[in-house]
Design an enzyme around this catalytic site. Structure first.
Site, mmCIF file in Angstrom:
data_model
loop_
_atom_site.group_PDB
_atom_site.id
_atom_site.type_symbol
_atom_site.label_atom_id
_atom_site.label_comp_id
_atom_site.label_asym_id
_atom_site.label_seq_id
_atom_site.Cartn_x
_atom_site.Cartn_y
_atom_site.Cartn_z
ATOM 1 N NE ARG A 26 -3.701 -0.394 2.248
ATOM 2 C CZ ARG A 26 -3.981 -1.370 3.110
ATOM 3 N NH1 ARG A 26 -3.482 -1.345 4.333
ATOM 4 N NH2 ARG A 26 -4.764 -2.374 2.764
ATOM 5 C CG ASN A 90 -0.756 -0.861 10.173
ATOM 6 O OD1 ASN A 90 -1.655 -1.549 9.718
ATOM 7 N ND2 ASN A 90 -0.717 0.453 10.032
ATOM 8 C CG ASP A 106 0.906 -4.676 6.911
ATOM 9 O OD1 ASP A 106 0.157 -3.702 7.011
ATOM 10 O OD2 ASP A 106 0.590 -5.818 7.322
ATOM 11 C CG ASP A 108 0.077 -10.404 7.414
ATOM 12 O OD1 ASP A 108 -0.053 -9.800 6.343
ATOM 13 O OD2 ASP A 108 0.903 -11.310 7.591
ATOM 14 C CG ASP A 110 -3.767 -4.683 11.063
ATOM 15 O OD1 ASP A 110 -2.681 -4.107 10.869
ATOM 16 O OD2 ASP A 110 -4.378 -5.315 10.185
ATOM 17 C CG ASP A 123 -6.494 -8.350 9.762
ATOM 18 O OD1 ASP A 123 -7.661 -8.711 9.506
ATOM 19 O OD2 ASP A 123 -6.086 -7.196 9.577
ATOM 20 C CD GLU A 126 -4.067 -10.032 5.989
ATOM 21 O OE1 GLU A 126 -3.389 -9.437 5.137
ATOM 22 O OE2 GLU A 126 -4.948 -9.469 6.667
#
Length: 180
Positions: A26, A90, A106, A108, A110, A123, A126
């Site tokens: 991102r 994050n 990152d 994953d 959070d 998450d 994830e």
């Protein structure tokens, strides 16, 4: 090439988030630096263009203060909404800066913090999936789990970016810089 100096107050920079495999995750197109030291970068943004890894774009809805630290494996976004301040945290590598952007990986996991102080770890599925797909080293998992604990302590103790005076000081500073 590594930036010779830290981002300077008033400078506008990009923020780039990557995944462990080195792929871009991102990009925030513009964040105004409010404070930059070797250890801490604090910035502000509002209605900023964000580009996702698949090319989709969106614009942030509200003003936010972002907090990065070179020694902790997390960063914090303080979002100012009508019903209060929300925090999106994050779990990530410590930041690095170069001429292109402030960058981090990152990982994953959070934590979302609500105006009433309650928070949730998000998450985890994830994280487990990406840990297996991208072969996160065991040491990274240990570091991230330890930093989840540190982050939860900061939230509960209202430390760092969760302190009421942090919000007031940096929100006011962002407003002042934007007026120039």
């Amino acid at each position: 090439m590594v930036r010779e100096s830290i981002p300077k107050e008033g400078e506008n920079i990009k923020i780039q988030s990557y995944k462990h495999d080195g792929k871009i995750h991102r990009v925030w197109s513009e964040t105004t630096i409010l404070k930059g030291t070797d250890h801490v970068v604090i910035g502000g943004n509002d209605h900023t263009l964000v580009t996702e890894s698949d090319g989709r774009t969106w614009i942030t809805r509200e003003p936010a203060i972002v907090y990065f630290h070179s020694e902790y494996w997390f960063n914090v976004i303080c979002m100012f909404r009508e019903d209060g301040i929300y925090y999106y945290c994050n779990l990530s590598s410590p930041f690095v800066c170069d001429e292109e952007a402030l960058k981090y990986i990152d990982y994953d996991l959070d934590i979302k913090v609500y105006p009433n102080g309650k928070y949730h770890l998000l998450d985890e599925d994830e994280y487990e999936q990406h840990m297996n797909q991208m072969n996160y080293p065991h040491d990274i998992d240990i570091i991230l789990r330890r930093n989840v604990d540190i982050l939860q302590q900061w939230i509960e103790q209202k430390k760092g970016p969760f302190a009421p005076d942090f919000i007031k000081v940096w929100k006011d500073r962002y407003k002042k810089i934007r007026q120039y």
